[in-house]
Design a protein around this motif. Sequence first.
Motif, mmCIF file in Angstrom:
data_model
loop_
_atom_site.group_PDB
_atom_site.id
_atom_site.type_symbol
_atom_site.label_atom_id
_atom_site.label_comp_id
_atom_site.label_asym_id
_atom_site.label_seq_id
_atom_site.Cartn_x
_atom_site.Cartn_y
_atom_site.Cartn_z
ATOM 1 N N ALA A 3 40.895 93.911 -46.475
ATOM 2 C CA ALA A 3 40.112 92.967 -45.943
ATOM 3 C C ALA A 3 39.675 92.243 -47.430
ATOM 4 N N ILE A 4 39.516 92.967 -48.526
ATOM 5 C CA ILE A 4 39.162 92.452 -49.852
ATOM 6 C C ILE A 4 40.754 91.698 -50.318
ATOM 7 N N GLN A 5 41.618 92.666 -50.353
ATOM 8 C CA GLN A 5 42.944 91.940 -50.774
ATOM 9 C C GLN A 5 43.253 90.387 -50.116
ATOM 10 N N ALA A 6 43.121 90.375 -48.655
ATOM 11 C CA ALA A 6 43.293 89.153 -48.020
ATOM 12 C C ALA A 6 42.436 88.149 -48.552
ATOM 13 N N GLN A 7 41.182 88.562 -48.848
ATOM 14 C CA GLN A 7 40.297 87.308 -49.268
ATOM 15 C C GLN A 7 40.700 86.794 -50.575
#
Length: 73
Positions: free
Chosen positions: A50-54
């Motif tokens: 999720a952090i990578q996607a954000q």
Amino acid sequence: MLVLSRKKGETIMIGDEIEVKVLSIDGDQVKLGIVAPKSIKVHRSEIFEAIQAQNKEALSGAIPDFLKQLKKK
């Protein structure tokens, strides 16, 4: 991939500073304790993704805006 078998209370070491300990085993759930320096980020994989996607989303908006600003100059 390295595959290890550990029992409750046993640990593995990653390098000199990261320790992973099996805290409990309940059915198909294993609880792990991780001791690592504060400078090393430790996340569950779904949180990491999720952090990578954000980060990708934030960059996709920032780069075109940056390029538009460069064109104006």
